[in-house]
Design an enzyme around this catalytic site. Structure first.
Site, PDB file in Angstrom:
ATOM      1  N   HIS A  22       0.851  -1.191   0.000  1.00 42.98           N
ATOM      2  CA  HIS A  22       0.000   0.000   0.000  1.00 42.98           C
ATOM      3  C   HIS A  22       0.889   1.245   0.000  1.00 42.98           C
ATOM      4  CE1 HIS A  22      -2.853   3.105   1.157  1.00 42.98           C
ATOM      5  NE2 HIS A  22      -2.164   3.324   2.260  1.00 42.98           N
ATOM      6  N   ASP A  58       7.274  21.268 -26.689  1.00 40.93           N
ATOM      7  CA  ASP A  58       7.170  19.952 -26.048  1.00 40.93           C
ATOM      8  C   ASP A  58       8.255  19.890 -24.988  1.00 40.93           C
ATOM      9  OD1 ASP A  58       6.983  17.088 -25.511  1.00 40.93           O
ATOM     10  OD2 ASP A  58       5.856  16.982 -27.380  1.00 40.93           O
ATOM     11  N   TRP A  82       7.045  -0.250   3.986  1.00 41.42           N
ATOM     12  CA  TRP A  82       7.467   0.417   2.744  1.00 41.42           C
ATOM     13  C   TRP A  82       8.896   0.933   2.842  1.00 41.42           C
ATOM     14  CZ3 TRP A  82       8.809   5.429   1.065  1.00 41.42           C
ATOM     15  CH2 TRP A  82       8.829   6.410   2.055  1.00 41.42           C
ATOM     16  N   SER A 105      13.004   5.681 -13.954  1.00 37.41           N
ATOM     17  CA  SER A 105      11.945   6.463 -14.572  1.00 37.41           C
ATOM     18  C   SER A 105      11.916   7.874 -13.995  1.00 37.41           C
ATOM     19  CB  SER A 105      10.613   5.756 -14.359  1.00 37.41           C
ATOM     20  OG  SER A 105       9.552   6.648 -14.533  1.00 37.41           O
ATOM     21  N   SER A 106      11.987   7.977 -12.658  1.00 29.17           N
ATOM     22  CA  SER A 106      11.930   9.301 -12.035  1.00 29.17           C
ATOM     23  C   SER A 106      13.131  10.155 -12.419  1.00 29.17           C
ATOM     24  CB  SER A 106      11.939   9.184 -10.511  1.00 29.17           C
ATOM     25  OG  SER A 106      10.790   8.570 -10.079  1.00 29.17           O
ATOM     26  N   HIS A 120      13.520  11.543   3.542  1.00 27.31           N
ATOM     27  CA  HIS A 120      12.946  12.824   3.912  1.00 27.31           C
ATOM     28  C   HIS A 120      12.773  13.751   2.722  1.00 27.31           C
ATOM     29  CE1 HIS A 120      10.896  15.227   6.683  1.00 27.31           C
ATOM     30  NE2 HIS A 120      11.453  16.253   6.100  1.00 27.31           N
ATOM     31  N   GLU A 170      12.175  12.812  -0.107  1.00 29.55           N
ATOM     32  CA  GLU A 170      11.047  12.195  -0.810  1.00 29.55           C
ATOM     33  C   GLU A 170       9.709  12.783  -0.340  1.00 29.55           C
ATOM     34  OE1 GLU A 170      10.616  10.217  -3.267  1.00 29.55           O
ATOM     35  OE2 GLU A 170       8.535   9.616  -3.011  1.00 29.55           O
ATOM     36  N   TYR A 190       9.169  15.741   0.491  1.00 23.97           N
ATOM     37  CA  TYR A 190       8.974  17.029  -0.185  1.00 23.97           C
ATOM     38  C   TYR A 190       8.835  16.866  -1.683  1.00 23.97           C
ATOM     39  CZ  TYR A 190       9.638  18.789   4.376  1.00 23.97           C
ATOM     40  OH  TYR A 190       9.449  19.015   5.700  1.00 23.97           O
ATOM     41  N   SER A 246      -0.752  26.733  -5.568  1.00 24.41           N
ATOM     42  CA  SER A 246      -0.348  28.114  -5.855  1.00 24.41           C
ATOM     43  C   SER A 246      -0.891  28.613  -7.184  1.00 24.41           C
ATOM     44  CB  SER A 246       1.180  28.232  -5.868  1.00 24.41           C
ATOM     45  OG  SER A 246       1.705  27.813  -4.644  1.00 24.41           O
ATOM     46  N   HIS A 263      15.399  12.478  12.040  1.00 23.21           N
ATOM     47  CA  HIS A 263      14.234  12.607  12.913  1.00 23.21           C
ATOM     48  C   HIS A 263      13.248  11.449  12.715  1.00 23.21           C
ATOM     49  CE1 HIS A 263      12.131  15.367   9.750  1.00 23.21           C
ATOM     50  NE2 HIS A 263      11.850  14.123   9.525  1.00 23.21           N
ATOM     51  N   HIS A 264      13.487  10.631  11.679  1.00 21.17           N
ATOM     52  CA  HIS A 264      12.654   9.441  11.502  1.00 21.17           C
ATOM     53  C   HIS A 264      13.154   8.296  12.357  1.00 21.17           C
ATOM     54  CE1 HIS A 264      10.378  10.952   8.020  1.00 21.17           C
ATOM     55  NE2 HIS A 264      11.469  11.633   7.774  1.00 21.17           N
ATOM     56  N   THR A 297       7.737  26.728   5.579  1.00 26.37           N
ATOM     57  CA  THR A 297       6.400  26.175   5.335  1.00 26.37           C
ATOM     58  C   THR A 297       5.344  27.164   5.798  1.00 26.37           C
ATOM     59  OG1 THR A 297       7.384  24.045   5.828  1.00 26.37           O
ATOM     60  CG2 THR A 297       5.006  24.097   5.561  1.00 26.37           C
ATOM     61  N   LYS A 338       4.796  29.851   3.302  1.00 27.65           N
ATOM     62  CA  LYS A 338       3.919  29.451   2.203  1.00 27.65           C
ATOM     63  C   LYS A 338       2.446  29.505   2.616  1.00 27.65           C
ATOM     64  CE  LYS A 338       5.218  26.536  -0.814  1.00 27.65           C
ATOM     65  NZ  LYS A 338       6.003  27.079  -1.920  1.00 27.65           N
ATOM     66  N   ARG A 352       1.462   0.847  15.007  1.00 25.54           N
ATOM     67  CA  ARG A 352       1.091   0.675  13.598  1.00 25.54           C
ATOM     68  C   ARG A 352       1.593  -0.678  13.094  1.00 25.54           C
ATOM     69  NH1 ARG A 352       5.577   4.470  10.514  1.00 25.54           N
ATOM     70  NH2 ARG A 352       4.558   3.724   8.657  1.00 25.54           N
TER      71      ARG A 352
END
Lengths: 185, 534
Positions: free
Chosen positions: B85, B114, B150, B177-178, B261, B263, B265, B276, B310-311, B336, B339, B458
């Protein structure tokens, strides 16, 4: 606004940057090891620096529990003595028995862990079978010592410490008996 | 490139040009497409398909958690569901959705014909289906899917079954791909802008993608490295994460979160970009503090490289390191906040209307900010030690991923659907879709804060009895949210097949080039000659 050359130059640069970042991922490995070495985190299978203050604190008893496991290899591994009461500062020696129940020679490496985890730095191992990889021929039995001193700085609320060893197989290690005692990790 | 040249020879103006646009037909049009609009469409449909697959997995999780005890699935399968998931939603749904937006919009917004590398663009997209095939196929590997989470933490991932190898290859392919997609986007944005389109005149969406693409090029290779190490540990006798061979499983966590991390963002920043565009259009005011928005986004991106640990406060770290990571994380709240205040200031005294895109954008603003606040709570080390791996964390990141990124994607789809298809969506159904999503989203995830605060861990298929009520509410919400998305599918199909004809500029406040210079639907080839920008 199509400038193919400028675009291709940009693609080359970015591809090199991406390849560099792939390398950087691997560079984190030695970098991490260096940081752990400098800060003394993760000093699990290296001898501790000798304790400076060797005064034995006879006013305090700490109970040590010894635990042994083998993960993924057919070894029987257990401590000779399961629990023991020790004074901080006292030199203690305990022994472990290990037998290779399998039908082939195997090299294993023991990894210590501590319960609670933050007790780890206070258990100063001066001699330990975990400092070396161990070679056991099929059916061979060994008795192996651990020598340690509990640091006097052990927090007052820690009265029981579990020292647990787990043997893991080292795949691809040399199986020559001459190196059995000298294989350095 | 060939197509571009022939059209340049015609010397037509873009408007009304679509009549004699010859586009390839049949399967070839899609398989061999080099057209940014077609590739964008494929990205969007692919991500919707993966969103449904990942959503079904989420519903398996919520069904099992509807009541305490084990009723529906085996724990191994449950673990596999939580793992895939997460992977499918992050790499298969949200990321490709925003790449789809990028493909559709970036060339139109900067006045380019293009993308810079149309063929590479085709390859970037067509790498995704094989990766999806591997991720879904991993469920049928001997021993079932890899139930490692994950994040694919070692040592579990180095010991998991063959499904893990399929997963690793899927990540390699998705990474390639990315990276190709990002190289394309950066080159397009830096080299292909129409004359007069200075960097600081680009629409905010383009800016956010420029920054995101740099993040992707920087961190996707690091993730590829991490899973490569896992692969060699599994099969080739290396000891990167194997303690017995002198490695360290905690090292994996450091490398993973060095990717992980940024990722976060990579997912959030394009969502900021969409919002925006939408908020100024329905406030009928230009975006407040455009330059500060650009700098805030860039600072968030730079800071995201400095906070990864921090994770892993509970993985074992010296207290000084914990303090550093805590302060650095709290610092991210500043840009943040800039924004969020800019979006609110854009709406301030605007002449607001509340069409579906605006509703989703405002929903985003409220709920993303809430997710940001719980993130601040989690950044405080002593609190995090308590809440680590509880449902509080699950609630937090679903507020930023679902109410943040997904709501913003919905806002964007409703906003640009008239431009993409030339037809208007059904406004009434759109609003119903918004309200259903909003209510069911909060029903699903708000209660998870309470579960986490009460200590429910979890990734575990069973739980103690005191958590039963909140879990039941959450499961009802999840099914409601899931079925609401079928309404979304219906709305999109209805728009494409029988929507009312849309004007060229259906939103009077929308002022980027795709609205002001192109008809609806946007012609197959647009801006063959660059537009003149004042």
């Amino acid at each position: 606004m199509i400038n193919k050359r400028a675009n291709n130059r940009m693609m080359t640069r970015l591809s090199i940057f991406a390849a560099g970042m792939f390398g950087f991922g691997f560079l984190l490995v030695p970098f991490y090891e260096k940081i752990c070495e400098v800060t003394g985190v993760n000093n699990l299978i290296k001898p501790a620096v000798a304790v400076v203050n060797t005064q034995v604190d006879v006013s305090r008893w700490v109970s040590m529990e010894f635990d042994a496991n083998a993960h993924g290899l057919n070894w029987e591994f257990k401590p000779v003595q399961r629990t023991m009461k020790v004074h901080p500062g006292e030199m203690v020696q305990v022994e472990y028995d290990v037998t290779n129940k399998g039908d082939r020679a195997t090299v294993g490496q023991a990894i210590p862990s501590y319960g609670p985890n933050h007790a780890g730095p206070f258990v100063r191992k001066l001699e330990c079978f975990c400092f070396k990889q161990q070679l056991l021929q099929a059916g061979e039995t060994k008795r192996m010592p651990v020598q340690f001193v509990l640091d006097g700085g052990l927090p007052a609320d820690l009265n029981t410490i579990t020292l647990s060893y787990t043997f893991f197989e080292v795949q691809g290690a040399s199986l020559k008996p001459t190196k059995a005692d000298g294989v350095n990790s | 490139m060939e197509a571009v040249n022939t059209h340049a020879d015609h010397g037509h103006h873009d408007r009304g040009h679509d009549d004699h646009d010859h586009k390839p037909t049949g399967l070839k049009r899609w398989l061999m497409s080099t057209n940014h609009k077609d590739i964008g469409t494929m990205y969007l449909w692919f991500s919707f398909f993966m969103f449904i697959v990942g959503g079904i997995m989420a519903l398996v999780i919520r069904s099992e958690l509807f009541q305490p005890g084990l009723q529906i699935v085996k724990p191994e399968f449950f673990n596999s569901m939580t793992t895939y998931h997460g992977l499918i939603m992050v790499f298969g749904a949200i990321m490709p959705a925003f790449v789809g937006f990028a493909n559709w919009l970036i060339p139109m917004q900067i006045g380019a014909a293009d993308m810079a590398f149309p063929r590479m663009n085709n390859l970037s997209f067509w790498l995704l289906p094989p990766a999806a095939f591997l991720l879904i196929g991993a469920q049928f590997a001997p021993g079932g899917g890899a139930g490692v989470g994950w994040t694919l933490y070692a040592p579990l991932s180095t010991q998991a079954g063959p499904a893990m190898d399929l997963t690793i290859f899927a990540i390699h392919i998705l990474g390639m791909s990315s990276i190709m997609g990002s190289i394309n986007i950066i080159t397009t944005l830096l080299n292909m802008r129409a004359p007069g389109m200075a960097l600081m005149k680009m629409p905010m969406f383009c800016w956010t993608w420029l920054i995101t693409a740099y993040l992707l090029v920087a961190v996707m290779p690091v993730l590829a490295g991490a899973v490569t190490m896992t692969l060699t540990d599994r099969h080739f006798g290396t000891h990167f994460f194997n303690a017995a061979g002198g490695g360290d499983p905690v090292l994996y966590q450091h490398i993973f979160w060095f990717f992980g991390h940024p990722e976060v963002y990579i997912i959030a920043i394009p969502a900021f970009g969409v919002v925006s565009q939408v908020i100024p259009a329905f406030s009928r005011k230009p975006l407040f503090g455009y330059a500060s928005m650009v700098y805030a986004t860039a600072s968030i991106a730079i800071l995201s490289f400095m906070v990864w640990a921090h994770h892993m406060y509970t993985a074992g770290m010296p207290v000084q390191a914990q303090l550093y990571f805590m302060y650095a994380t709290v610092l991210i709240a500043v840009p943040t906040g800039v924004k969020v205040f800019n979006w609110v200031a854009t709406m301030w005294r605007g002449s607001l209307t509340f069409e579906t895109p605006m509703l989703f954008a405002i929903g985003f603003l409220f709920l993303f900010t809430l997710g940001g606040f719980t993130g601040l709570v989690l950044s405080i080390t002593p609190v995090d030690v308590q809440l680590h791996d509880t449902y509080y964390v699950v609630a937090h990141f679903h507020y930023v991923m679902v109410a943040g990124a997904l709501f913003s994607a919905f806002a964007g789809i409703y906003f640009w659907l008239p431009k993409w298809t030339g037809r208007m969506y059904d406004e009434k159904l759109g609003r119903i879709h918004f309200w259903l999503s909003l209510v069911f989203f909060n029903l699903t995830f708000f209660v998870q804060h309470f579960l986490g605060l009460a200590g429910m861990p979890r990734r575990i298929p069973d739980y103690a009895l005191q958590f039963a009520e909140f879990n039941a509410i959450s499961s009802v919400g999840a099914f409601g949210f899931g079925f609401s998305q079928l309404l979304f599918l219906y709305i999109v199909i209805k728009t494409i097949t029988s929507g009312e004809k849309a004007p060229d500029r259906p939103w009077e406040g929308a002022d980027s080039l795709e609205w002001t210079h192109l008809p609806s639907p946007a012609p197959f080839h647009s801006f063959v000659e660059p537009p003149v920008i004042k």
